[in-house]
Scaffold this motif. Structure first.
Motif, PDB file in Angstrom:
ATOM      1  N   LYS A 131       0.833  -1.202   0.000  1.00 39.68           N
ATOM      2  CA  LYS A 131       0.000   0.000   0.000  1.00 39.68           C
ATOM      3  C   LYS A 131       0.867   1.251   0.000  1.00 39.68           C
ATOM      4  N   LEU A 132       1.905   1.235   0.827  1.00 35.12           N
ATOM      5  CA  LEU A 132       2.820   2.373   0.890  1.00 35.12           C
ATOM      6  C   LEU A 132       3.541   2.559  -0.437  1.00 35.12           C
ATOM      7  N   ALA A 133       3.989   1.461  -1.047  1.00 35.18           N
ATOM      8  CA  ALA A 133       4.713   1.551  -2.322  1.00 35.18           C
ATOM      9  C   ALA A 133       3.855   2.195  -3.399  1.00 35.18           C
ATOM     10  N   LEU A 134       2.600   1.803  -3.495  1.00 35.99           N
ATOM     11  CA  LEU A 134       1.720   2.377  -4.512  1.00 35.99           C
ATOM     12  C   LEU A 134       1.506   3.862  -4.294  1.00 35.99           C
ATOM     13  N   SER A 135       1.384   4.260  -3.028  1.00 35.16           N
ATOM     14  CA  SER A 135       1.187   5.669  -2.721  1.00 35.16           C
ATOM     15  C   SER A 135       2.430   6.491  -3.048  1.00 35.16           C
ATOM     16  N   LEU A 136       3.614   5.988  -2.658  1.00 33.21           N
ATOM     17  CA  LEU A 136       4.853   6.722  -2.917  1.00 33.21           C
ATOM     18  C   LEU A 136       5.176   6.760  -4.406  1.00 33.21           C
ATOM     19  N   ALA A 137       4.933   5.653  -5.097  1.00 28.51           N
ATOM     20  CA  ALA A 137       5.230   5.606  -6.533  1.00 28.51           C
ATOM     21  C   ALA A 137       4.409   6.628  -7.303  1.00 28.51           C
ATOM     22  N   ALA A 138       3.201   6.874  -6.853  1.00 29.11           N
ATOM     23  CA  ALA A 138       2.356   7.871  -7.513  1.00 29.11           C
ATOM     24  C   ALA A 138       2.941   9.273  -7.375  1.00 29.11           C
ATOM     25  N   LYS A 139       3.698   9.497  -6.306  1.00 34.10           N
ATOM     26  CA  LYS A 139       4.308  10.804  -6.074  1.00 34.10           C
ATOM     27  C   LYS A 139       5.674  10.921  -6.749  1.00 34.10           C
ATOM     28  N   ALA A 140       6.262   9.784  -7.133  1.00 40.15           N
ATOM     29  CA  ALA A 140       7.594   9.784  -7.745  1.00 40.15           C
ATOM     30  C   ALA A 140       7.565   8.926  -9.009  1.00 40.15           C
ATOM     31  N   PRO A 141       6.870   9.380 -10.053  1.00 42.66           N
ATOM     32  CA  PRO A 141       6.675   8.552 -11.247  1.00 42.66           C
ATOM     33  C   PRO A 141       7.951   8.222 -12.007  1.00 42.66           C
ATOM     34  N   ASN A 142       9.040   8.962 -11.766  1.00 42.60           N
ATOM     35  CA  ASN A 142      10.289   8.685 -12.479  1.00 42.60           C
ATOM     36  C   ASN A 142      11.123   7.598 -11.818  1.00 42.60           C
ATOM     37  N   ALA A 143      10.759   7.228 -10.609  1.00 42.46           N
ATOM     38  CA  ALA A 143      11.447   6.119  -9.935  1.00 42.46           C
ATOM     39  C   ALA A 143      10.888   4.805 -10.446  1.00 42.46           C
ATOM     40  N   SER A 144      11.731   3.777 -10.539  1.00 43.37           N
ATOM     41  CA  SER A 144      11.217   2.482 -10.970  1.00 43.37           C
ATOM     42  C   SER A 144      10.314   1.922  -9.875  1.00 43.37           C
ATOM     43  N   MET A 145       9.218   1.292 -10.290  1.00 39.42           N
ATOM     44  CA  MET A 145       8.288   0.711  -9.334  1.00 39.42           C
ATOM     45  C   MET A 145       8.981  -0.340  -8.479  1.00 39.42           C
ATOM     46  N   LEU A 146       9.908  -1.061  -9.068  1.00 43.46           N
ATOM     47  CA  LEU A 146      10.622  -2.092  -8.322  1.00 43.46           C
ATOM     48  C   LEU A 146      11.433  -1.472  -7.199  1.00 43.46           C
ATOM     49  N   ALA A 147      12.089  -0.338  -7.476  1.00 46.32           N
ATOM     50  CA  ALA A 147      12.871   0.341  -6.446  1.00 46.32           C
ATOM     51  C   ALA A 147      11.987   0.763  -5.286  1.00 46.32           C
ATOM     52  N   VAL A 148      10.834   1.345  -5.602  1.00 45.10           N
ATOM     53  CA  VAL A 148       9.918   1.801  -4.555  1.00 45.10           C
ATOM     54  C   VAL A 148       9.382   0.617  -3.766  1.00 45.10           C
ATOM     55  N   GLN A 149       8.994  -0.444  -4.473  1.00 46.02           N
ATOM     56  CA  GLN A 149       8.433  -1.623  -3.814  1.00 46.02           C
ATOM     57  C   GLN A 149       9.440  -2.261  -2.857  1.00 46.02           C
ATOM     58  N   LEU A 150      10.676  -2.441  -3.320  1.00 40.63           N
ATOM     59  CA  LEU A 150      11.670  -3.081  -2.466  1.00 40.63           C
ATOM     60  C   LEU A 150      12.050  -2.192  -1.287  1.00 40.63           C
TER      61      LEU A 150
END
Length: 270
Positions: free
Chosen positions: A72-91
């Motif tokens: 849940k946190l990863a999806l929220s943060l990724a929406a705020k940082a679209p240039n970061a890879s989703m994998l980086a945010v998730q891990l």
């Protein structure tokens, strides 16, 4: 961390791509698969169906609230940082939740999360600092890597003293001090074998004149450090002051050894 076979396959695939040099296009495809796999972890056990794992299994018992919180946190943060890879945010979020669950944060529960996505070139703003309460992006900045880690793109990482390389994995912010690089923040590596020598290596966050738009224009990349995540001089003090508030830091790159053996991202289960 959820021991899901599909997730482990994706981690192995990404690790292989990193070594094989086929990263860019295949990385995006595998990352999309990873995102789908991670989403499965938020579903009830019975929702996985015949292709999943049945209720009452080890998978279900391991599908803890901390894993759901990380997704849940990863999806929220990724929406705020679209240039970061989703994998980086998730891990990064999974590592944070694992460290919390394992009580591996001697400095206390973090208020902010700093993510460095070393899969991006140094010319990109690849450092994000997130407020863990509001999920807002507090900083989005350029950050340097070690001189022996690569030129514009990071390629090699090490925990070895005098390697002049960056290290991967999770850290907790330490003390502020003023040294030869000015206002600086000590870092404590949380991953044995990958970054636990950061304090002894004097790997710190500090400002550096070679982290600037002018350097990018003249050299086609940022300048490089001895392994420290150096930032722009004008932003160093406010960024450090923010991170000193019990920050959790995470350096990401799809490097095979780290992804297979890190105790915080679950690659050791692969």
């Amino acid at each position: 961390m959820i021991d899901h076979p599909s997730r482990r396959r994706v981690l192995r695939t990404l690790a292989g791509l990193a070594l094989g040099g086929a990263l860019p296009s295949a990385f995006a495809r595998s990352e999309a698969a990873f995102k789908q796999t991670s989403a499965l972890s938020t579903l009830p056990c019975a929702a996985h169906g015949a292709g999943g794992v049945q209720a009452g299994s080890e998978f279900c018992s391991n599908a803890s609230s901390s894993a759901a919180a990380a997704n849940k946190l990863a999806l929220s943060l990724a929406a705020k940082a679209p240039n970061a890879s989703m994998l980086a945010v998730q891990l990064a979020t999974e590592a944070l939740e694992r460290a919390r669950a394992d009580k591996a944060l001697p400095g206390g529960d973090p208020r902010v999360l700093a993510l460095v996505d070393f899969s991006l070139p140094s010319t990109a703003k690849r450092l994000w600092v997130f407020d863990l309460n509001s999920h807002d992006v507090l900083f989005e900045e350029w950050v340097a890597h070690g001189r022996n880690t690569g030129d514009n793109f990071a390629r090699e990482f090490s925990n070895r003293p005098e390697s002049h390389m960056s290290s991967l994995g999770a850290y907790q912010a330490g003390e502020i001090y003023t040294g030869k690089n000015g206002y600086s923040l000590r870092l404590h590596g949380l991953e044995p074998g990958f970054n636990d020598l950061a304090f002894d290596r004097a790997i710190v966050i500090h400002g550096a004149p070679y982290v600037s738009a002018e350097t990018i224009r003249s050299q086609g990349r940022l300048g490089r450090s001895f392994g420290c995540p150096a930032v722009r001089v004008p932003v160093a003090r406010p960024l450090i002051d923010t991170l000193a508030k019990q920050a959790f830091l995470f350096n990401f790159y799809p490097q095979r050894d780290w992804m297979e053996h890190s105790a915080l991202i679950g690659g050791h289960q692969a």
